[in-house]
Design a protein around this motif. Structure first.
Motif, PDB file in Angstrom:
ATOM      1  N   THR A 152       0.983  -1.129  -0.007  1.00 29.04           N
ATOM      2  CA  THR A 152       0.325   0.223  -0.061  1.00 29.04           C
ATOM      3  C   THR A 152       0.813   0.890   0.052  1.00 29.04           C
ATOM      4  O   THR A 152       2.109   0.808   0.453  1.00 29.04           O
ATOM      5  N   TRP A 153       0.033   2.477  -0.004  1.00 33.87           N
ATOM      6  CA  TRP A 153       1.291   3.871  -0.193  1.00 33.87           C
ATOM      7  C   TRP A 153       1.541   4.319   1.512  1.00 33.87           C
ATOM      8  O   TRP A 153       1.592   3.687   2.492  1.00 33.87           O
TER       9      TRP A 153
ATOM     10  N   LEU B 182      -2.116  -0.223   9.505  1.00 33.85           N
ATOM     11  CA  LEU B 182      -2.650  -0.954   9.612  1.00 33.85           C
ATOM     12  C   LEU B 182      -3.877  -0.300   8.529  1.00 33.85           C
ATOM     13  O   LEU B 182      -4.767  -0.594   8.315  1.00 33.85           O
ATOM     14  N   ALA B 183      -4.274   0.892   8.427  1.00 37.70           N
ATOM     15  CA  ALA B 183      -5.376   1.765   8.500  1.00 37.70           C
ATOM     16  C   ALA B 183      -5.445   1.002   6.989  1.00 37.70           C
ATOM     17  O   ALA B 183      -6.666   0.658   6.745  1.00 37.70           O
ATOM     18  N   GLN B 184      -4.903   1.481   6.646  1.00 39.10           N
ATOM     19  CA  GLN B 184      -4.584   0.988   5.102  1.00 39.10           C
ATOM     20  C   GLN B 184      -4.986  -0.765   4.782  1.00 39.10           C
ATOM     21  O   GLN B 184      -5.307  -1.351   4.051  1.00 39.10           O
ATOM     22  N   LEU B 185      -3.976  -1.030   5.307  1.00 41.16           N
ATOM     23  CA  LEU B 185      -4.800  -2.620   5.486  1.00 41.16           C
ATOM     24  C   LEU B 185      -6.001  -3.357   5.926  1.00 41.16           C
ATOM     25  O   LEU B 185      -6.798  -3.655   5.260  1.00 41.16           O
ATOM     26  N   LEU B 186      -6.355  -2.202   6.889  1.00 41.42           N
ATOM     27  CA  LEU B 186      -8.129  -2.405   7.130  1.00 41.42           C
ATOM     28  C   LEU B 186      -8.757  -2.392   5.941  1.00 41.42           C
ATOM     29  O   LEU B 186     -10.057  -2.805   6.222  1.00 41.42           O
ATOM     30  N   VAL B 187      -8.552  -0.750   5.727  1.00 40.09           N
ATOM     31  CA  VAL B 187      -9.826  -0.114   4.398  1.00 40.09           C
ATOM     32  C   VAL B 187      -9.126  -2.109   3.580  1.00 40.09           C
ATOM     33  O   VAL B 187     -10.265  -1.663   2.939  1.00 40.09           O
TER      34      VAL B 187
END
Length: 797
Positions: free
Chosen positions: A514-515, A551-556
């Motif tokens: 992810t970014w 974690l934020a982008q992995l959760l999204v």
């Protein structure tokens, strides 16, 4: 950037096939996204004529039309407001697939009347976005003719991706120039002939911001007749996804794509005073041609008259001064705008247009007046009128600097042998001027054309020659290495990251990339988002902050998988997290998320929980050489973790990993459904392994004696971590105790309030002799004593 094959052949005389042209484009550096032939997609559609249109007996907004088609006269129900007798339009028979609706037509009654086909709009055929009415075609078209042939759409459309340094590729003429230089044809672009002015212009122009608009050229044309553009021009624009508007507007759109030269046309009757380029003022705004109102700032270049803002320079024109069918006198603008200011204005307003896309990359500064002459000629041919003299305000930027170039540099840098005469021929075909530096000198003086300001040095010229010769001719030899060269070994961090990735994959997680940016709202949800972490020039509005965790982008991403039917995604990413702008503010981490869902089964399956991710964390830590047996467990964790369902692994005061369940409040902030398990390992916090004294492997310890187990249950305070009991037990006699496992936790009526029972299984592994009862009792006493001393607990009876 899209264009048709026939359009290209207006600038390039060639008999090459479309496949050969595309291959040559690729070899010269043009990235071809695809080639589409609309004739294949529209082969089921034909030209039809409406004979009569009567009101539907059971619906106010529908009409029952008698339509002459290639299949004979058919009755068709149509809801288009412009359906009328005599209209020539597009017809889709039963069984045809309508791409704009994603449906295949069937003979079904519409309010009691069976429709034997469909009359189509431009949007339904994916020719444009107009869905308000059916297509209105030339009345001279033959009924039954293929619609693709009637609209000139049986012409392959080539779609290319243009790199930011090649704005000349945003015009068909520029692409033809490179293809001709590559030897696939001859460029036939016609020179622009000046159109003499017949009177002084009554409308004056000026530039008051030479840094934003160095040159502003304009021409007044009176007595024009604006209306629909001719069929060939409409077909050309439709083929590349442009909607025809009127002759004057279509001419500017054509030149934008043909010569990479944006222009704008004003209704002269609506102008007041001098039309000038200047910087915007606070409080100014204008309504653009797209119907939106934009507020301008002093950092933006605007076009204005004495009363109001007329448009945003190089980006979009205003609705007030736009031309219409009643327009008779016009002002044609052809200007040169600064790339940076134009780019920043479009980004600030989240507005990208064909003009802004080109000006932000840099248009040809030498084609300002010629572009105006070309537009004048087309306007006179299609709309009539009488032109004034050309007005020019300001000065053009200086041409690109000359470069001293040795042709032998092509061999030195690209590894291909190209004769000096061929080098000069290639550069000349691309528009570069070359001349000898001095008598007897190998070097030549190369002057880049005004449309190639990206060429700044000898290496750029080598690239030009190499790509025209063909990138497929470049050798694949590796650069020579110095004697005894060895590639540098991987650092501890790199090796540890590689091992961690493998271990995570072995535990069933899928790797994601992810970014390193996220939205500020996501960063706030995970304890970040400070002003110092904002990105000055974000690539997207929702990627404006350096992420405090992956974690934020992995959760999204896991939620997106769930939305598409993959409800139990397990994702991990090994990448950086950013806590501050200091040297130590970037941390190497491995983060993972698990939308834990119990599998559906006739036998009840346990719901995955914190202990499942703890197992995964410990397995990964063991794989990278962390001292797992020495780690301490606590429940202290950041606010985005759910209290009571989170664990922290520490080595002294240093945090090694967090694991557990993400707080539902945090998940709600980022639009993710609860529950979600996760962990985050800080790879740089794991101590480096001790250097081995020898590279020899230790001898294999083969034990012949059978291990034995003993169970112990201890009553401890409810807040005591089970890990403390396990650690104390295994440290009671390290030479004899090989393993300790927790197998039971009890809280109940027979337990005092605030207490719990922890039962462990201890494995004793004798090495020299079989253990006697006395040996076992002594070891058991050590275990009980060590646990009681470490936890304050007592042995349960």
């Amino acid at each position: 950037m899209k264009f048709t094959l026939s359009w290209l052949k207006e600038h390039l005389a060639t008999d090459a096939s479309i496949e050969a042209i595309v291959e040559t484009m690729t070899m010269t550096g043009l990235e071809v996204e695809g080639v589409e032939n609309a004739g294949e997609k529209l082969k089921a559609f034909t030209v039809a004529r409406i004979i009569s249109a009567a009101k539907h007996p059971n619906a106010d907004k529908l009409q029952v039309c008698q339509v002459e088609t290639g299949q004979g006269r058919l009755e068709i129900v149509c809801g288009a407001p412009n359906a009328r007798a005599g209209l020539v339009t597009a017809f889709a028979p039963i069984g045809a697939y309508v791409p704009g609706l994603d449906v295949t037509l069937e003979a079904r009654p519409v309010r009691g009347v069976v429709s034997n086909g469909m009359l189509c709009s431009g949007a339904e055929l994916e020719l444009d976005t107009d869905a308000d009415g059916i297509l209105e075609l030339d009345s001279e078209l033959k009924v039954g003719a293929p619609i693709a042939e009637a609209l000139g759409l049986n012409d392959p459309v080539i779609d290319i991706e243009v790199t930011p340094n090649r704005p000349d590729w945003l015009g068909v003429a520029g692409i033809a120039r490179d293809l001709a230089a590559a030897g696939i044809g001859k460029q036939t672009t016609k020179p622009v002939l000046p159109v003499p002015g017949r009177y002084p212009s009554p409308q004056k122009v000026a530039t008051q911001a030479p840094h934003a608009c160095p040159m502003f050229a304009g021409r007044f044309i009176r007595g024009v007749k604006n209306g629909p553009s001719p069929a060939w021009l409409q077909q050309r624009l439709r083929a590349i996804g442009q909607k025809p508007i009127s002759a004057l507007v279509d001419i500017t759109n054509l030149i934008t794509h043909d010569r990479a030269r944006p222009l704008h046309v004003y209704d002269a009757a609506k102008l007041n005073g001098v039309v000038r380029a200047r910087m915007g003022k606070e409080g100014e705004s204008f309504k653009a041609l797209n119907g939106n109102v934009y507020n301008v700032t002093p950092a933006m270049c605007v076009i204005a008259d004495d009363e109001r803002v007329l448009g945003l320079g190089g980006v979009i024109g205003g609705e007030y001064s736009g031309v219409s069918e009643t327009t008779t006198d016009i002002l044609v603008e052809c200007a040169y705008f600064d790339t940076t200011i134009t780019h920043q204005a479009g980004r600030a307003l989240t507005l990208t247009t064909d003009a802004q896309y080109r000006f932000a990359r840099g248009v040809d500064s030498g084609f300002v007046v010629p572009g105006l002459e070309l537009a004048t000629r087309m306007i006179l041919d299609l709309c009539g009128g009488e032109p004034s003299e050309i007005m020019v305000a300001g000065d053009l930027p200086p041409p690109p600097k000359a470069i001293f170039f040795d042709p032998d540099r092509v061999r030195q840098l690209a590894g291909i042998d190209v004769k000096p005469t061929r080098v000069r021929a290639v550069l000349k075909d691309l528009g570069f001027e070359t001349s000898a530096e001095a008598q007897g000198s190998k070097r030549i003086i190369v002057e880049p054309p005004t449309w190639r300001r990206d060429v700044e040095g000898p290496a750029d010229l080598v690239e030009e020659v190499a790509r025209i010769e063909g990138f497929d001719k470049l050798p694949t030899n590796e650069p020579p290495r110095a004697a005894g060269f060895r590639p540098p070994p991987a650092s501890v961090g790199e090796s540890r990251t590689r091992l961690a990735r493998r271990a995570a994959a072995a535990q069933g997680y899928n790797e994601a990339i992810t970014w390193s940016f996220c939205s500020r709202a996501q960063a706030h949800a995970f304890g970040g988002g400070g002003d110092e972490m904002l990105v000055a020039n974000p690539i997207a509005a929702d990627l404006d902050c350096m992420r405090p965790t992956a974690l934020a982008q992995l959760l999204v991403a896991a939620q997106r998988n769930a939305d598409r039917g993959f409800d139990d995604a397990r994702l991990f990413e090994a990448g950086p997290a950013y806590t501050n702008t200091n040297d130590v503010g970037q941390q190497r981490t491995l983060a993972a998320v698990w939308r834990a869902r119990a599998p559906r089964h006739w036998r009840a399956a346990p719901q995955p929980d914190i202990f499942d991710v703890k197992r995964d964390v410990l397995m990964i830590l063991a794989a990278i050489g962390a001292p797992v047996a020495s780690l301490q467990t606590s429940s202290d964790a950041p606010a985005h973790w759910r209290p009571g369902r989170v664990g922290t692994l520490k080595l002294g005061p240093k945090v090694i990993a967090f694991y557990g369940e993400i707080h539902p409040r945090t998940l709600k902030l980022i639009g993710v459904e609860a529950p979600a398990l996760a962990f985050e390992i800080f790879l740089d916090a794991v101590p480096a392994p001790r250097a081995k004294g020898s590279r020899t492997k230790p001898p294999l310890e083969k034990l012949d004696l059978q291990p034995l187990t003993r169970d112990f249950a201890f009553i401890v305070d409810d807040a005591t971590p089970a890990a403390d009991v396990v650690r104390a037990a295994i440290g009671a006699d390290k030479s004899l105790i090989s393993d300790v496992n927790l197998f039971d936790v009890y809280r109940g009526e027979r337990m005092q309030p605030g207490k719990k029972s922890l039962a462990i299984e201890v494995t004793l592994q004798p090495r020299e002799k079989t253990l006697t009862d006395a040996d076992i009792e002594a070891a058991s006493a050590k275990i009980v004593s060590a646990v009681m001393k470490a936890t304050g607990g007592t042995l349960r009876g």
